[in-house]
Write a protein that holds these residues in place. Structure first.
Motif: not given
Lengths: 231, 255
Positions: A2-6, A13, A17, A20, A64, B86, B88-90
């Motif tokens: 997944n593209n969550l912020d690790r 998260n 978001h 932003y 998110r 990730e 993509e998140d940004r």
């Protein structure tokens, strides 16, 4: 994957978001708490998503996306890779969101998912729109509705001969052949499979496998593309 | 700078603050060891001249800022583009791809400046007996520090967008290693005139301009590279790496 912020926790998260998107601090904090509660992530909210199960990570991704209150929620295969329980939980969540007025645009490889969740479905293959409508409309488009698939030993063009013979059977709407596989679209008639087998044996064609399926979007996809679903 | 960029910056600073102790180890340990051996032990042994600290301190400062600026941008990018996607998140944030990239460079600049502010007093404390810093030109010092930070943050972006995660170790051997040794951090560029071909050859190394820039700003009494060449080199490489870094970032982001 997944593209969550690790590098951030689950809660962060959501908060970042929203930041932003310029959502005010008090609003985003309140919204994050609501979503964490509703998506059953509160207990693990201060852990990083690397420690999450697939279902939790997927729920956090949806949360998110909801943080900035989108007019349309876009979800790309939200249940891929989830176990049946987690998938069911995700379905309930999406149905609940939708019932509260959230428009959802969902892509999926799972026909039963589209059938279960969606009011309108568009079937696409290789970037082309093949068919669009409500699930009921689409399913009504499958000729006959029922599908019988026969796997045969196709030695010298027996498939073609058998296909012609099957075409004359009562209730059969359409017959398609593909190498050693015959697809029979038919209305529900008593003894359809038995009749098909009898015709095959009369033609001296060896049937190695047979499969009957009810009207479904899966059948429609198969009918439209000639192929089964790819992942 | 708009609100979204500030929010991205806020995120990166939060992550950096959480990793502060690793940051200090990464930034502080090497200069500490270097200044201890070359600036404290060896002058007392009489192996290097007492004034060597004047040459060493600007070089150490340049090197620390260089490495931290580069790593601050390159290391996260390699992971975010390569393994986890990730980034993509940004990229979901309501800002252009270039905006996300510029914010990354800004983070690199900030981290490089922090590294400089941390290392300068540290090195000064270790070597203070023989030091003769004459930093009268504060404007020059600030200009060199900012240009150096920007240059290597942008180089970090070039590296971070070009390198696959599996090769990140290799980069330290084949790029950073030679850059350090040929970077005039431990010896002055002026004195290389004894090997003319080498003196010209090292000009392809951006670290040279940073080292010499700090010499010009902190110890102007010692011979150093002419100012026009220092600033020309720093600004030139800055422009080049920023351009290449941003376009590579944009291409990777659209993949």
């Amino acid at each position: 994957m997944n593209n969550l912020d690790r590098s951030l926790t689950g809660r962060e998260n959501l908060l970042f978001h929203a930041e932003y998107f310029g959502i005010r601090k008090r609003v985003r904090e309140q919204r994050a708490e609501e979503l964490l509660t509703r998506f059953q992530l509160v207990d693990r909210a201060d852990e990083k998503p690397t420690a999450y199960s697939g279902g939790m990570a997927q729920r956090l991704k949806v949360a998110r996306a909801l943080m900035h209150d989108p007019a349309i929620l876009f979800l790309d295969e939200p249940t891929t890779g989830l176990d049946p329980q987690a998938r069911r939980a995700m379905w309930d969540l999406l149905a609940e969101l939708n019932s509260k007025g959230q428009t959802i645009f969902l892509t999926t490889h799972y026909m039963e998912e589209a059938d279960h969740l969606c009011r309108r479905i568009a079937i696409m293959d290789h970037g082309k729109l093949l068919e669009a409508g409500t699930p009921a409309q689409l399913k009504a488009n499958v000729p006959g509705g029922y599908l019988i698939e026969l796997q045969i030993q196709n030695k010298d063009g027996e498939a073609a001969t058998l296909a012609t013979a099957l075409q004359t059977m009562a209730g059969v709407a359409e017959v398609k052949t593909q190498n050693d596989r015959i697809r029979l679209y038919a209305n529900k008639v008593e003894g359809l499979l038995a009749n098909a087998m009898r015709v095959a044996s009369e033609q001296n064609v060896m049937v190695t496998d047979a499969h009957v399926s009810e009207p479904s979007l899966e059948n429609l996809f198969l009918h439209l593309t000639g192929r089964s679903l790819r992942d | 700078m708009n609100g979204t960029m500030m929010a991205l910056l806020h995120r990166d600073m939060r992550v950096a603050r959480r990793e502060l102790k690793y940051f200090i180890m990464r930034v502080g340990l090497q200069p500490l060891l270097f200044t201890f051996i070359f600036g404290y032990v060896m002058p007392r042994q009489g192996i290097v001249a007492r004034g060597y600290g004047n040459l060493l301190l600007p070089g150490i400062l340049a090197l620390s800022m260089t490495l931290s600026g580069m790593q601050a941008v390159a290391l996260p990018l390699v992971v975010e583009f390569g393994w986890t996607k990730e980034i993509e998140d940004r990229l979901l944030a309501p800002i252009s791809i270039k905006g996300v990239a510029l914010e990354k460079i800004l983070v690199g600049i900030i981290q490089a400046v922090i590294a400089g502010l941390f290392v300068l007093p540290l090195a000064w404390l270790m070597m203070r007996s023989g030091l003769d810093l004459q930093a009268g030109n504060v404007a020059l010092l600030i200009s060199v520090a900012l240009l150096t930070s920007w240059l290597f943050a942008a180089l970090g972006m070039v590296v971070g967008t070009l390198v696959a995660p599996q090769q990140i170790g290799l980069i330290f051997n084949v790029l950073i290693g030679p850059m350090i040794f040929f970077g005039c951090a431990y010896y002055p560029w002026e004195a290389l005139k004894v090997i003319p071909w080498f003196q010209k050859f090292v000009l392809i190394n951006p670290l040279v301009y940073a080292s010499e820039g700090f010499r010009a700003a902190l110890t102007p009494q010692s011979p150093h590279m002419p100012l026009w060449l220092i600033l020309g080199g720093l600004i030139g490489f800055c422009g080049l790496f920023t351009y290449v870094g941003l376009s590579k970032f944009e291409r990777r982001a659209l993949e």
